[in-house]
Design a protein around this motif. Structure first.
Motif, PDB file in Angstrom:
ATOM      1  N   GLU A  25      12.331   8.405   6.687  1.00 18.67           N
ATOM      2  CA  GLU A  25      11.550   9.590   7.054  1.00 18.67           C
ATOM      3  C   GLU A  25      10.343   9.788   6.138  1.00 18.67           C
ATOM      4  OE1 GLU A  25      14.147  12.969   7.218  1.00 18.67           O
ATOM      5  OE2 GLU A  25      15.539  11.970   8.591  1.00 18.67           O
ATOM      6  N   ILE A  26      10.113   8.851   5.249  1.00 19.17           N
ATOM      7  CA  ILE A  26       9.046   8.975   4.255  1.00 19.17           C
ATOM      8  C   ILE A  26       7.787   8.279   4.764  1.00 19.17           C
ATOM      9  CG2 ILE A  26       8.406   8.559   1.846  1.00 19.17           C
ATOM     10  CD1 ILE A  26      10.858  10.413   2.250  1.00 19.17           C
ATOM     11  N   GLU A  27       6.662   8.999   4.717  1.00 24.74           N
ATOM     12  CA  GLU A  27       5.386   8.442   5.163  1.00 24.74           C
ATOM     13  C   GLU A  27       4.545   7.990   3.971  1.00 24.74           C
ATOM     14  OE1 GLU A  27       3.496  11.479   7.547  1.00 24.74           O
ATOM     15  OE2 GLU A  27       4.659  10.890   9.318  1.00 24.74           O
ATOM     16  N   PHE A  28       3.786   6.924   4.205  1.00 27.43           N
ATOM     17  CA  PHE A  28       2.918   6.324   3.188  1.00 27.43           C
ATOM     18  C   PHE A  28       1.554   6.072   3.782  1.00 27.43           C
ATOM     19  CE2 PHE A  28       7.188   4.949   2.540  1.00 27.43           C
ATOM     20  CZ  PHE A  28       7.369   4.821   1.190  1.00 27.43           C
TER      21      PHE A  28
ATOM     22  N   PRO B 114      -8.596  -2.213  -3.586  1.00 24.50           N
ATOM     23  CA  PRO B 114      -9.744  -2.844  -4.262  1.00 24.50           C
ATOM     24  C   PRO B 114      -9.605  -4.368  -4.376  1.00 24.50           C
ATOM     25  CG  PRO B 114      -9.032  -0.908  -5.482  1.00 24.50           C
ATOM     26  CD  PRO B 114      -7.991  -1.174  -4.427  1.00 24.50           C
ATOM     27  N   PHE B 115      -8.395  -4.864  -4.603  1.00 24.39           N
ATOM     28  CA  PHE B 115      -8.176  -6.309  -4.678  1.00 24.39           C
ATOM     29  C   PHE B 115      -8.574  -6.976  -3.366  1.00 24.39           C
ATOM     30  CE2 PHE B 115      -5.510  -9.891  -3.463  1.00 24.39           C
ATOM     31  CZ  PHE B 115      -5.779 -10.794  -4.484  1.00 24.39           C
ATOM     32  N   PHE B 116      -8.088  -6.441  -2.266  1.00 24.75           N
ATOM     33  CA  PHE B 116      -8.384  -7.068  -0.977  1.00 24.75           C
ATOM     34  C   PHE B 116      -9.862  -6.951  -0.616  1.00 24.75           C
ATOM     35  CE2 PHE B 116      -3.752  -6.686  -0.525  1.00 24.75           C
ATOM     36  CZ  PHE B 116      -3.477  -8.016  -0.211  1.00 24.75           C
ATOM     37  N   GLU B 117     -10.480  -5.830  -0.940  1.00 27.79           N
ATOM     38  CA  GLU B 117     -11.922  -5.705  -0.685  1.00 27.79           C
ATOM     39  C   GLU B 117     -12.693  -6.764  -1.473  1.00 27.79           C
ATOM     40  OE1 GLU B 117     -12.556  -1.043   0.493  1.00 27.79           O
ATOM     41  OE2 GLU B 117     -12.419  -1.521  -1.641  1.00 27.79           O
ATOM     42  N   ALA B 118     -12.273  -7.010  -2.706  1.00 27.13           N
ATOM     43  CA  ALA B 118     -12.941  -8.012  -3.546  1.00 27.13           C
ATOM     44  C   ALA B 118     -12.744  -9.433  -3.019  1.00 27.13           C
ATOM     45  CB  ALA B 118     -12.429  -7.912  -4.984  1.00 27.13           C
ATOM     46  N   HIS B 119     -11.760  -9.615  -2.141  1.00 25.55           N
ATOM     47  CA  HIS B 119     -11.470 -10.937  -1.582  1.00 25.55           C
ATOM     48  C   HIS B 119     -11.895 -11.060  -0.120  1.00 25.55           C
ATOM     49  CE1 HIS B 119      -9.250 -11.232  -5.298  1.00 25.55           C
ATOM     50  NE2 HIS B 119      -9.311 -12.546  -5.131  1.00 25.55           N
ATOM     51  N   GLY B 120     -12.826 -10.212   0.293  1.00 27.92           N
ATOM     52  CA  GLY B 120     -13.427 -10.356   1.610  1.00 27.92           C
ATOM     53  C   GLY B 120     -12.735  -9.648   2.752  1.00 27.92           C
ATOM     54  N   PHE B 121     -11.699  -8.885   2.472  1.00 32.26           N
ATOM     55  CA  PHE B 121     -11.038  -8.110   3.516  1.00 32.26           C
ATOM     56  C   PHE B 121     -11.810  -6.820   3.741  1.00 32.26           C
ATOM     57  CE2 PHE B 121      -7.716 -10.960   2.310  1.00 32.26           C
ATOM     58  CZ  PHE B 121      -6.791 -11.002   3.342  1.00 32.26           C
ATOM     59  N   VAL B 122     -11.829  -6.356   4.977  1.00 32.48           N
ATOM     60  CA  VAL B 122     -12.455  -5.076   5.308  1.00 32.48           C
ATOM     61  C   VAL B 122     -11.413  -4.171   5.944  1.00 32.48           C
ATOM     62  CG1 VAL B 122     -14.773  -6.032   5.576  1.00 32.48           C
ATOM     63  CG2 VAL B 122     -13.265  -5.904   7.547  1.00 32.48           C
ATOM     64  N   VAL B 123     -11.569  -2.880   5.722  1.00 36.34           N
ATOM     65  CA  VAL B 123     -10.649  -1.898   6.294  1.00 36.34           C
ATOM     66  C   VAL B 123     -10.956  -1.746   7.778  1.00 36.34           C
ATOM     67  CG1 VAL B 123      -9.928   0.528   6.289  1.00 36.34           C
ATOM     68  CG2 VAL B 123     -10.373  -0.657   4.112  1.00 36.34           C
ATOM     69  N   LEU B 124      -9.948  -1.971   8.599  1.00 36.82           N
ATOM     70  CA  LEU B 124     -10.086  -1.717  10.039  1.00 36.82           C
ATOM     71  C   LEU B 124      -9.773  -0.258  10.354  1.00 36.82           C
ATOM     72  CD1 LEU B 124      -8.413  -4.905  11.569  1.00 36.82           C
ATOM     73  CD2 LEU B 124     -10.841  -4.464  11.150  1.00 36.82           C
ATOM     74  N   ARG B 125      -8.751   0.273   9.647  1.00 35.55           N
ATOM     75  CA  ARG B 125      -8.397   1.680   9.819  1.00 35.55           C
ATOM     76  C   ARG B 125      -7.361   2.092   8.785  1.00 35.55           C
ATOM     77  NH1 ARG B 125      -3.332   1.872  12.055  1.00 35.55           N
ATOM     78  NH2 ARG B 125      -2.717   0.081  13.307  1.00 35.55           N
ATOM     79  N   PRO B 126      -7.382   3.365   8.414  1.00 34.80           N
ATOM     80  CA  PRO B 126      -6.276   3.879   7.600  1.00 34.80           C
ATOM     81  C   PRO B 126      -5.012   3.869   8.462  1.00 34.80           C
ATOM     82  CG  PRO B 126      -8.136   5.394   7.587  1.00 34.80           C
ATOM     83  CD  PRO B 126      -8.415   4.370   8.636  1.00 34.80           C
ATOM     84  N   ASN B 127      -3.873   3.802   7.810  1.00 37.15           N
ATOM     85  CA  ASN B 127      -2.608   3.719   8.521  1.00 37.15           C
ATOM     86  C   ASN B 127      -1.580   4.596   7.818  1.00 37.15           C
ATOM     87  OD1 ASN B 127      -0.867   2.293  10.516  1.00 37.15           O
ATOM     88  ND2 ASN B 127       0.199   1.657   8.656  1.00 37.15           N
ATOM     89  N   ILE B 128      -0.645   5.107   8.577  1.00 33.15           N
ATOM     90  CA  ILE B 128       0.505   5.799   8.008  1.00 33.15           C
ATOM     91  C   ILE B 128       1.730   4.963   8.343  1.00 33.15           C
ATOM     92  CG2 ILE B 128       1.949   7.872   8.016  1.00 33.15           C
ATOM     93  CD1 ILE B 128      -0.793   8.336   6.766  1.00 33.15           C
ATOM     94  N   ALA B 129       2.354   4.407   7.315  1.00 31.44           N
ATOM     95  CA  ALA B 129       3.590   3.640   7.470  1.00 31.44           C
ATOM     96  C   ALA B 129       4.756   4.585   7.204  1.00 31.44           C
ATOM     97  CB  ALA B 129       3.616   2.481   6.487  1.00 31.44           C
ATOM     98  N   THR B 130       5.885   4.296   7.811  1.00 31.21           N
ATOM     99  CA  THR B 130       7.070   5.124   7.624  1.00 31.21           C
ATOM    100  C   THR B 130       8.251   4.250   7.233  1.00 31.21           C
ATOM    101  OG1 THR B 130       6.264   6.632   9.330  1.00 31.21           O
ATOM    102  CG2 THR B 130       8.571   6.835   8.710  1.00 31.21           C
ATOM    103  N   ILE B 131       8.930   4.637   6.173  1.00 36.37           N
ATOM    104  CA  ILE B 131      10.186   4.018   5.781  1.00 36.37           C
ATOM    105  C   ILE B 131      11.213   5.137   5.793  1.00 36.37           C
ATOM    106  CG2 ILE B 131      11.481   2.805   3.995  1.00 36.37           C
ATOM    107  CD1 ILE B 131       8.799   1.657   3.012  1.00 36.37           C
TER     108      ILE B 131
END
Length: 159
Positions: free
Chosen positions: A147-150, A128-145
């Motif tokens: 073996e843990i996914e986020f 929500p912070f980034f959306e309020a500052h003019g950023f738009v979602v290009l795509r959802p992402n799954i990050a991995t640290i």
């Protein structure tokens, strides 16, 4: 880089003596704030303790890094951006959320790092912070640290 004042907080460049404070702020904030959107296992992988102080400092020095400090010099938040406009981290102390410090840091980095676009991988919490500052979602992402996914979101702000 010039020091930038923003109300009761001062935005200034990161200094080597800021390493421990910024690392602790990051770890504490993730454990206190991001826990609302991520599991305990994800939180522990994300803000693993201890993080090598040398590695932490080098990662911040590799980018343009700014800190928000109060009148006493206490670090309230920090953010870092690569030369290509990639915003890597933006964290505000859990005690100082929603007081304009993140906005001040983002604005300072955008003024300091010229880029045709700014982008980040925003957490669920920060979306929500980034959306309020003019950023738009290009795509959802799954990050991995490890073996843990986020879940996070690749976001962009065109200049």
């Amino acid at each position: 880089m010039a020091q930038i004042s923003h109300g009761p907080v001062r935005i200034r460049p990161y200094q080597p003596t800021d390493a421990a404070s910024t690392r602790d702020l990051f770890q504490t904030t993730v454990h206190r704030i991001n826990v609302a959107d991520y599991t305990p296992t994800q939180i522990e992988a994300w803000a693993k303790r201890p993080v090598s102080m040398v590695a932490w400092h080098e990662s911040l020095m590799a980018h343009t890094t700014m800190v928000a400090v109060d009148a006493a010099g206490t670090i309230l938040g920090f953010a870092d951006m690569a030369a290509d406009g990639y915003l890597d981290r933006l964290f505000i102390s859990y005690l100082h959320q929603r007081q304009g410090y993140a906005s001040a840091l983002l604005e300072a980095l955008e003024r300091t790092v010229p880029s045709s676009r700014y982008y980040t991988y925003a957490s669920i919490t920060a979306l929500p912070f980034f959306e309020a500052h003019g950023f738009v979602v290009l795509r959802p992402n799954i990050a991995t640290i490890g073996e843990i996914e986020f879940r996070n979101y690749l976001m962009e702000k065109a200049k």
